[in-house]
Design an enzyme around this catalytic site. Structure first.
Site, PDB file in Angstrom:
ATOM      1  N   HIS A 308       0.861  -1.187   0.000  1.00 37.42           N
ATOM      2  CA  HIS A 308       0.000   0.000   0.000  1.00 37.42           C
ATOM      3  C   HIS A 308       0.894   1.232   0.000  1.00 37.42           C
ATOM      4  CE1 HIS A 308      -2.868   3.030   1.297  1.00 37.42           C
ATOM      5  NE2 HIS A 308      -3.849   2.154   1.259  1.00 37.42           N
ATOM      6  N   HIS A 351       0.487   2.561  12.042  1.00 39.30           N
ATOM      7  CA  HIS A 351       1.324   3.715  11.744  1.00 39.30           C
ATOM      8  C   HIS A 351       1.503   4.593  12.990  1.00 39.30           C
ATOM      9  CE1 HIS A 351       1.887   7.519   9.004  1.00 39.30           C
ATOM     10  NE2 HIS A 351       3.042   6.947   9.279  1.00 39.30           N
ATOM     11  N   GLU A 357      -2.969  13.779  12.082  1.00 40.94           N
ATOM     12  CA  GLU A 357      -3.957  13.364  11.090  1.00 40.94           C
ATOM     13  C   GLU A 357      -5.374  13.550  11.639  1.00 40.94           C
ATOM     14  OE1 GLU A 357      -3.206   9.389   9.736  1.00 40.94           O
ATOM     15  OE2 GLU A 357      -1.036   9.683   9.588  1.00 40.94           O
ATOM     16  N   HIS A 384      -5.556  11.686  15.144  1.00 41.60           N
ATOM     17  CA  HIS A 384      -4.391  10.939  15.601  1.00 41.60           C
ATOM     18  C   HIS A 384      -3.221  11.916  15.574  1.00 41.60           C
ATOM     19  CE1 HIS A 384      -6.834   7.462  13.761  1.00 41.60           C
ATOM     20  NE2 HIS A 384      -7.062   7.523  15.066  1.00 41.60           N
ATOM     21  N   HIS A 390      -1.967   4.398  15.327  1.00 39.73           N
ATOM     22  CA  HIS A 390      -3.297   4.218  14.754  1.00 39.73           C
ATOM     23  C   HIS A 390      -3.210   3.197  13.624  1.00 39.73           C
ATOM     24  CE1 HIS A 390      -1.276   7.492  12.585  1.00 39.73           C
ATOM     25  NE2 HIS A 390      -1.910   7.060  11.515  1.00 39.73           N
TER      26      HIS A 390
END
Length: 470
Positions: A308, A351, A357, A384, A390
């Site tokens: 990804h 992450h 974020e 986050h 997260h």
């Protein structure tokens, strides 16, 4: 299909292009030819320059427009600080850093309430932010909810920054000094610092998100090896055409009506009243103007082999810092897209990030988070902060871990977004307490049930786990 099929149909004409030098006149001959400020501008108009950057900013960064209007915008009595009794606004535009709560916890909010008795200005709520608009540093993250149009004889502007509006529910009919923008769910609009505007609600109550950039202006991200096209293409951004009203007396302070101008200045609201319309711009030219964009036109790019990619590949607009590649604010979307990665965990991975974020959901369901009660649903949000871990919730992880890896389209009928910032973000009292939407069990609900798949050292023949010893 690379264009959103909107239920509420378009009713305005636009000019196309991002960061283009455009011109528009509502009356033929209103624009002067060959110079900007003639001794007597055409049609008895006043020439007014609107600067979005310093005069001496590099040419590729310089933002300015020339407006040709019936009366100059300086023609008004002094501003006074607005009070809640005068405009219905609760004191939620908290400007003091001491009022922001800087905490490492992951936060998620249930959908924010719709409001029936607020307009766009009084329904604007600061949820989180960082920096200081007086220093032109940082950003503010907002939600808005309104049940009525702004008064027909009113206008609003912010001296603090450029406002990016993300429509989530309901249609915004935005009249600006430059002309009209119709903004529907799956569209965004950017209103530059200082531009006066009025928000009408042609389809009823509205709700959505907004990000105010205190420093610089939004840009298209660099494409690098992607090449010359992709992501948000410049030709798909739409700017208004000139439109004006006639409502004035024989001099600036003489007129039959009264228009309320509300200014947001250092996160404080001020008001003045003037007897002439602020929407009297007959013509304009320049590269500093409001614009909108249909998120359905975003050219999503991803991996066609494995893994990804970083979510930065989904950036629509960026507000860069003075450090190359690091943003004060990125606006990122997660639209419908095909996933084909082989031997790949396809949702976003777990992450910890040096960036903050803030996520919201415009419509549908996000592939890495469960919806429903207590989940991530349209009209809600999550934050986050810097280095707060997260990633997919336990259910989403197990589903993706065991999924059959065939080509599949995810996010059909859905679109999530993210405001990402290099700054540590503080949360207001309203965002943390007053709104009463924080999901207290967010962490447990999302990751408390994450399974242990590690088989233990006993299952690894010949391994002692002592490779760090000489």
């Amino acid at each position: 299909m690379p264009v959103t099929n909107f239920d509420f149909k378009e009713k305005y004409r636009y000019q196309n292009g991002f960061d283009s030098y455009l011109e528009s006149e509502a009356v033929s001959g209103a624009l002067p030819i060959g110079h900007n400020s003639p001794q007597k501008p055409p049609l008895g108009l006043y020439a007014e320059k609107l600067s979005g950057t310093a005069f001496t900013a590099p040419r590729h960064e310089n933002k300015q427009s020339w407006l040709y209007r019936i009366l100059p915008s300086c023609s008004h009595p002094p501003f006074g600080e607005a009070t809640p009794a005068k405009n219905g606004q609760e004191p939620v535009l908290e400007r003091s850093p001491s009022k922001l709560h800087y905490i490492p916890n992951q936060l998620r909010w249930d959908p924010f309430d719709h409001e029936s008795d607020t307009d766009f200005v009084s329904g604007l709520r600061l949820v989180a932010g960082a920096g200081d608009p007086t220093l032109k540093q940082g950003l503010g993250m907002y939600v808005y909810a309104a049940g009525k149009s702004m008064d027909a004889q009113s206008a609003f502007y912010s001296a603090d920054g450029d406002l990016l509006i993300v429509a989530q529910d309901g249609v915004l009919d935005i009249r600006t000094e430059f002309g009209w923008l119709l903004v529907r769910p799956m569209e965004i609009a950017v209103i530059p610092r200082g531009v006066r505007y009025q928000v009408l609600l042609p389809s009823g109550p509205v709700r959505g998100y907004a990000l105010e950039l205190y420093q610089g202006h939004f840009q298209l991200p660099e494409l690098g090896p992607i090449g010359s096209n992709g992501l948000a293409n410049a030709r798909d951004f739409q700017a208004p055409v000139a439109c004006f009203s006639e409502d004035h007396g024989s001099i600036a302070l003489d007129g039959q009506n009264s228009y309320t101008i509300t200014a947001k200045f250092n996160n404080t609201l001020f008001e003045t009243k003037q007897p002439h319309t602020p929407f009297d711009v007959v013509a304009w030219h320049g590269n500093y103007y409001p614009y909108k964009y249909d998120l359905g036109r975003f050219n999503t790019i991803g991996s066609i082999s494995f893994d990804h990619p970083d979510p930065s590949i989904f950036t629509v607009l960026t507000g860069p810092s003075d450090h190359v590649g690091t943003a004060i604010a990125d606006f990122v979307i997660f639209p419908p897209r095909w996933l084909v990665g082989e031997d790949t965990f396809r949702p976003p991975w777990y992450h910890r990030n040096t960036m903050s974020e803030f996520m919201g959901l415009i419509t549908g369901a996000y592939d890495a988070k469960k919806g429903g009660k207590g989940g991530f649903v349209p009209g809600g949000a999550s934050l986050h902060n810097v280095m707060s871990g997260h990633g997919p919730d336990a259910t989403s992880y197990e589903g993706a871990r065991n999924a059959e890896l065939k080509p599949m389209k995810v996010g059909e009928g859905s679109c999530a977004f993210m405001f990402e910032s290099c700054l540590m973000v503080g949360v207001t009292d309203w965002g943390l307490k007053t709104c009463q939407k924080v999901q207290e069990d967010y962490n447990e609900h999302s990751w408390g049930g994450v399974k242990v798949h590690w088989k233990g050292m006993a299952a690894l023949e010949g391994e002692k786990g002592e490779k760090h010893l000489l």
